[in-house]
Design a protein around this motif. Structure first.
Motif, mmCIF file in Angstrom:
data_model
loop_
_atom_site.group_PDB
_atom_site.id
_atom_site.type_symbol
_atom_site.label_atom_id
_atom_site.label_comp_id
_atom_site.label_asym_id
_atom_site.label_seq_id
_atom_site.Cartn_x
_atom_site.Cartn_y
_atom_site.Cartn_z
ATOM 1 N N PRO A 126 58.968 6.798 96.634
ATOM 2 C CA PRO A 126 57.529 6.695 96.893
ATOM 3 C C PRO A 126 56.697 7.384 95.819
ATOM 4 N N PHE A 127 55.406 7.097 95.833
ATOM 5 C CA PHE A 127 54.509 7.656 94.822
ATOM 6 C C PHE A 127 54.512 9.181 94.870
ATOM 7 N N SER A 128 54.670 9.754 96.054
ATOM 8 C CA SER A 128 54.672 11.215 96.177
ATOM 9 C C SER A 128 55.827 11.841 95.398
ATOM 10 N N ILE A 129 57.003 11.173 95.410
ATOM 11 C CA ILE A 129 58.158 11.659 94.649
ATOM 12 C C ILE A 129 57.882 11.552 93.150
ATOM 13 N N PHE A 130 57.309 10.427 92.742
ATOM 14 C CA PHE A 130 56.946 10.241 91.334
ATOM 15 C C PHE A 130 55.992 11.349 90.889
ATOM 16 N N LEU A 131 55.023 11.675 91.725
ATOM 17 C CA LEU A 131 54.039 12.720 91.414
ATOM 18 C C LEU A 131 54.709 14.083 91.321
ATOM 19 N N ILE A 132 55.622 14.366 92.252
ATOM 20 C CA ILE A 132 56.365 15.631 92.237
ATOM 21 C C ILE A 132 57.150 15.769 90.931
ATOM 22 N N ILE A 133 57.822 14.683 90.532
ATOM 23 C CA ILE A 133 58.616 14.695 89.296
ATOM 24 C C ILE A 133 57.714 14.937 88.086
ATOM 25 N N ALA A 134 56.594 14.203 88.014
ATOM 26 C CA ALA A 134 55.682 14.325 86.870
ATOM 27 C C ALA A 134 55.134 15.746 86.744
ATOM 28 N N VAL A 135 54.662 16.303 87.849
ATOM 29 C CA VAL A 135 54.107 17.665 87.837
ATOM 30 C C VAL A 135 55.198 18.676 87.489
ATOM 31 N N SER A 136 56.388 18.473 88.038
ATOM 32 C CA SER A 136 57.497 19.409 87.819
ATOM 33 C C SER A 136 57.911 19.458 86.351
ATOM 34 N N VAL A 137 58.069 18.290 85.724
ATOM 35 C CA VAL A 137 58.571 18.279 84.341
ATOM 36 C C VAL A 137 57.518 18.798 83.360
ATOM 37 N N ILE A 138 56.240 18.521 83.634
ATOM 38 C CA ILE A 138 55.183 19.034 82.751
ATOM 39 C C ILE A 138 55.065 20.555 82.891
ATOM 40 N N THR A 139 55.168 21.043 84.132
ATOM 41 C CA THR A 139 55.166 22.494 84.373
ATOM 42 C C THR A 139 56.368 23.141 83.700
ATOM 43 N N LEU A 140 57.511 22.458 83.767
ATOM 44 C CA LEU A 140 58.738 22.957 83.135
ATOM 45 C C LEU A 140 58.544 23.091 81.626
ATOM 46 N N PHE A 141 57.909 22.100 81.016
ATOM 47 C CA PHE A 141 57.672 22.158 79.571
ATOM 48 C C PHE A 141 56.850 23.391 79.204
ATOM 49 N N PHE A 142 55.702 23.586 79.866
ATOM 50 C CA PHE A 142 54.831 24.701 79.519
ATOM 51 C C PHE A 142 55.494 26.049 79.812
ATOM 52 N N SER A 143 56.323 26.102 80.858
ATOM 53 C CA SER A 143 57.025 27.347 81.193
ATOM 54 C C SER A 143 58.009 27.724 80.092
ATOM 55 N N VAL A 144 58.827 26.764 79.677
ATOM 56 C CA VAL A 144 59.818 27.030 78.628
ATOM 57 C C VAL A 144 59.131 27.333 77.300
ATOM 58 N N TYR A 145 58.127 26.536 76.958
ATOM 59 C CA TYR A 145 57.385 26.750 75.713
ATOM 60 C C TYR A 145 56.796 28.161 75.681
ATOM 61 N N GLY A 146 56.190 28.579 76.802
ATOM 62 C CA GLY A 146 55.581 29.911 76.881
ATOM 63 C C GLY A 146 56.601 31.027 76.776
ATOM 64 N N ILE A 147 57.751 30.860 77.436
ATOM 65 C CA ILE A 147 58.810 31.874 77.382
ATOM 66 C C ILE A 147 59.358 32.012 75.963
ATOM 67 N N LEU A 148 59.598 30.864 75.306
ATOM 68 C CA LEU A 148 60.128 30.895 73.939
ATOM 69 C C LEU A 148 59.134 31.529 72.962
ATOM 70 N N LYS A 149 57.869 31.250 73.162
ATOM 71 C CA LYS A 149 56.836 31.847 72.310
ATOM 72 C C LYS A 149 56.768 33.355 72.510
ATOM 73 N N LEU A 150 56.872 33.787 73.768
ATOM 74 C CA LEU A 150 56.852 35.224 74.087
ATOM 75 C C LEU A 150 58.044 35.941 73.460
ATOM 76 N N ILE A 151 59.249 35.369 73.624
ATOM 77 C CA ILE A 151 60.456 35.992 73.075
ATOM 78 C C ILE A 151 60.410 36.010 71.541
ATOM 79 N N SER A 152 59.914 34.918 70.947
ATOM 80 C CA SER A 152 59.781 34.856 69.484
ATOM 81 C C SER A 152 58.889 35.977 68.972
ATOM 82 N N GLY A 153 57.812 36.260 69.707
ATOM 83 C CA GLY A 153 56.909 37.348 69.344
ATOM 84 C C GLY A 153 57.588 38.699 69.462
ATOM 85 N N LYS A 154 58.359 38.890 70.544
ATOM 86 C CA LYS A 154 59.075 40.149 70.755
ATOM 87 C C LYS A 154 60.119 40.390 69.665
ATOM 88 N N LEU A 155 60.706 39.288 69.161
ATOM 89 C CA LEU A 155 61.720 39.401 68.101
ATOM 90 C C LEU A 155 61.100 39.445 66.705
#
Length: 331
Positions: free
Chosen positions: A232-261
């Motif tokens: 259903p559309f609700s599952i599609f929406l959950i997937i879309a929001v989840s993967v975009i949130t996942l991208f920004f989370s990983v990107y932010g963590i990698l940027k933070l660690i890169s700065g610390k190093l």
């Protein structure tokens, strides 16, 4: 700069072609009776093996050996790809393990378990004036690590006694279609390296053609069996929001660690761009060899396709923004 933009334009055309293949799967689905004229599944199987053979042929072993010394950057990129990504998704396992959302969660975990993409990582790092040599190294080595890590991570949740799953067959498929062609490509690399360089553009188009055919076959099967009635559309929406949130989370963590190093600007760009990418090529191919049930293949393709589309559009915009800022600082 013009060359980079052309490459990105081609990526956008590829995204449009993916949509066309989905539509073709609905309007003119490939049916089993067509196999007497053209065996699509067999062609895709050979195409998968050819992609990984060419992958081995394209690896620049000298460049890889030369860049090994930048080990902190390499460790961070691979940790982002194969540890941070899966770990962030695994945090939600306890909430979904006994619910109807488990397969949806597993499809996102599958995305998180994939290796980094090669071509777009290198192109976008180049645009942003990052460390291109390290980008090539990490994108290349990620695909090789993924041959082991992706099936290993998925094996914790795809049980051997599950219907349609056969561990021995999965290992055999990975050896024949993935590992053996890469090894053969590496062996033939010194002999055929110039040939691969000469026909690099044609080879890139072949890779894309196989992906498009995999998408077409999967969606043909899905529409023929009315699989989307269970997405259903609700599952599609959950997937879309989840993967975009996942991208920004990983990107932010990698940027933070890169700065610390205390990474240099160039290394930080490579760490964040390469470590936050996921490969549609490997996603499409692993769906074919990991024993994913036919009625779930589309659900597993959706997170990969959504993530791939988002990372291309957003990171290409971000790369050009970073490059513009860098150019202004140089003036």
């Amino acid at each position: 700069m013009k060359l980079s933009r052309i490459k990105l334009d081609k990526q956008n055309i590829f995204l449009l072609l993916l949509i066309v293949m989905v539509a073709a799967g609905k309007l003119i689905p490939f049916r089993s009776e067509y196999n007497q004229y053209f065996n699509l599944s067999a062609f895709i199987d050979w195409g998968i093996a050819a992609i990984f053979l060419l992958y081995g042929l394209k690896l620049n072993i000298k460049e890889i050996i030369k860049d090994i010394s930048n080990w902190k950057l390499h460790l961070l990129v691979q940790a982002g790809t194969f540890i941070i990504f899966p770990l962030l998704v695994f945090l939600f396992y306890g909430f979904v393990k006994d619910t109807e959302f488990f397969v949806t969660w597993l499809s996102i975990f599958f995305l998180a378990s994939l290796p980094s993409t090669v071509s777009s990582s290198v192109v976008m790092v180049s645009i942003a004036k990052g460390n291109v040599t390290s980008a090539i190294f990490n994108a290349s080595i990620s695909g090789i690590i993924g041959i082991v890590m992706t099936p290993l991570l998925m094996s914790f949740f795809v049980q051997p006694d599950q219907e349609n799953i056969n561990n021995a067959e999965i290992i055999q498929q990975l050896l024949l279609k993935v590992l053996l062609p890469i090894i053969l490509g590496l062996i033939l690399n010194p002999l055929l390296k110039n040939w691969v360089t000469k026909y690099a553009k044609i080879i890139a188009e072949f890779d894309k053609m196989i992906i498009l055919l995999i998408v077409y076959e999967s969606f043909s099967e899905a529409f023929s069996q009315n699989v989307f009635a269970s997405v259903p559309f609700s599952i599609f929406l959950i997937i879309a929001v989840s993967v975009i949130t996942l991208f920004f989370s990983v990107y932010g963590i990698l940027k933070l660690i890169s700065g610390k190093l205390h990474f240099k600007r160039e290394d930080m760009i490579t760490a964040t761009f390469c470590g936050s990418k996921k490969s549609l090529v490997h996603g499409s191919l692993f769906i074919m060899v990991l024993g994913i049930p036919e009625d779930q293949k589309v659900l597993f393709l959706l997170p990969v396709m959504i993530y791939h589309s988002f990372q291309l559009f957003y990171v290409s915009w971000l790369a050009n923004k970073i490059e513009k800022k860098y150019r202004l600082q140089k003036i």
